[in-house]
Design a protein around this motif. Sequence first.
Motif, short mmCIF file in Angstrom:
data_model
loop_
_atom_site.label_atom_id
_atom_site.label_comp_id
_atom_site.label_asym_id
_atom_site.label_seq_id
_atom_site.Cartn_x
_atom_site.Cartn_y
_atom_site.Cartn_z
N THR A 1 -8.74 6.37 -4.37
CA THR A 1 -7.57 6.73 -3.59
C THR A 1 -7.38 8.25 -3.51
O THR A 1 -6.65 8.72 -2.64
CB THR A 1 -6.31 6.08 -4.17
OG1 THR A 1 -6.19 6.40 -5.56
CG2 THR A 1 -6.37 4.56 -4.02
N LEU B 1 6.74 9.46 1.45
CA LEU B 1 5.57 9.96 0.75
C LEU B 1 5.24 11.36 1.28
O LEU B 1 5.60 11.70 2.40
CB LEU B 1 4.37 9.04 0.99
CG LEU B 1 4.49 7.60 0.52
CD1 LEU B 1 3.29 6.80 1.03
CD2 LEU B 1 4.57 7.54 -0.99
N VAL C 1 -1.27 3.81 5.08
CA VAL C 1 -0.14 4.70 5.33
C VAL C 1 -0.43 5.52 6.59
O VAL C 1 -1.47 6.17 6.69
CB VAL C 1 0.08 5.65 4.14
CG1 VAL C 1 1.26 6.59 4.41
CG2 VAL C 1 0.32 4.86 2.86
N TRP D 1 -4.49 7.07 1.87
CA TRP D 1 -3.78 6.20 2.81
C TRP D 1 -4.08 4.73 2.58
O TRP D 1 -3.41 3.86 3.13
CB TRP D 1 -4.15 6.58 4.24
CG TRP D 1 -5.45 7.29 4.36
CD1 TRP D 1 -5.64 8.64 4.53
CD2 TRP D 1 -6.77 6.72 4.32
NE1 TRP D 1 -6.98 8.93 4.58
CE2 TRP D 1 -7.70 7.78 4.46
CE3 TRP D 1 -7.24 5.42 4.17
CZ2 TRP D 1 -9.08 7.58 4.45
CZ3 TRP D 1 -8.61 5.21 4.16
CH2 TRP D 1 -9.51 6.29 4.31
N VAL E 1 -3.77 1.43 0.73
CA VAL E 1 -2.80 0.89 -0.22
C VAL E 1 -2.99 -0.62 -0.34
O VAL E 1 -3.62 -1.26 0.51
CB VAL E 1 -1.36 1.21 0.20
CG1 VAL E 1 -1.15 2.72 0.26
CG2 VAL E 1 -1.01 0.57 1.54
N VAL F 1 3.89 2.08 6.67
CA VAL F 1 2.65 1.43 6.23
C VAL F 1 2.34 0.30 7.20
O VAL F 1 3.22 -0.51 7.52
CB VAL F 1 2.80 0.88 4.80
CG1 VAL F 1 1.57 0.05 4.41
CG2 VAL F 1 3.01 2.01 3.80
N TYR G 1 -0.55 11.91 2.69
CA TYR G 1 -0.97 10.54 2.41
C TYR G 1 -1.13 9.69 3.66
O TYR G 1 -1.63 8.57 3.59
CB TYR G 1 0.01 9.88 1.43
CG TYR G 1 -0.27 10.31 0.01
CD1 TYR G 1 -1.03 9.53 -0.84
CD2 TYR G 1 0.18 11.54 -0.44
CE1 TYR G 1 -1.32 9.96 -2.12
CE2 TYR G 1 -0.10 11.98 -1.71
CZ TYR G 1 -0.86 11.19 -2.55
OH TYR G 1 -1.17 11.62 -3.81
N ILE H 1 0.50 2.37 -4.21
CA ILE H 1 -0.08 3.61 -3.68
C ILE H 1 -0.75 4.38 -4.81
O ILE H 1 -0.16 4.56 -5.89
CB ILE H 1 1.02 4.47 -3.04
CG1 ILE H 1 1.77 3.66 -1.96
CG2 ILE H 1 0.45 5.76 -2.45
CD1 ILE H 1 3.21 4.06 -1.80
#
Length: 276
Positions: free
Chosen positions: A44, A146, A72, A49, A51, A78, A150, A104
Amino acid sequence: MRRSLSALFAPLAAPLVTALAMLVILPPPATADRTVVGGHPAHTALAPWAVALASRERFGDARSGQFCGGVVVGPTTVLTAAHCMSRGVLGVNWWEVGDLRVIIGRDDLRGSGGVEMAPRWVWVNPAYDQGGRAGDVAVLTLSQPLPRIYGVAMAAVGDPAYQPGARAAVYGWGDTRGNGSYASTLRATRLRVMPDATCEEAYPGGAEGEYISESMMCAGLPDGGRDACQGDSGGPLIARGKLVGLVSWGSGCAEPGRPGVYTRISAVLSQVTAAG
């Protein structure tokens, strides 16, 4: 003391620009284990992005309760597949899931890294056709924003990322062999965007489903061997650094002549933007 989101994400923010640039040019490690059906380990830190959607209430504690993927695309937005929010997957209406979470920054679902956030609202495309599978998209609005880094950009109509032959990658924690062997750590696999004609030939209708180019795209390899699979639904297909698709459906996993089918992001872009 509970740490703020900015404090939790700060250690990753600095190297992300360089890391994301490296992502498009670095090949997978030569010794990588073969997972996500023909894939390799991912992280990640390089794909912030990517998730996981989870509910321990519905799916147990193993792997943090993960059941689908997501991506994301904005500070509080999302995307996932509409079918991930269906009673067929959850067993109940999505609003009856008391612990629905977006996970995340957690590579290994057996751990506790990253953060878990509850969505403030979920929008499921009302035009989603469960029979034909067109319009397979849902939007989860997070309760807190966020950091912008991200999010990944969505490819609009006419973007070169949709061109047949474009290199792409799909990410997820789903089945790695097509037999229920679910991954605990994030995986990715390299694919190619395939021509609509190839997708239409693979899925002309009937029991295996019908490919509709206006709302779908497909990706894979002519000889199979690499694909998304069960548990990857709603996860991102990335090409040329942009989001082009969401894992939606297919016949089997990584089979020759049966590429994975994805929700075409350009076809739902206006709806997603309005809902987010």
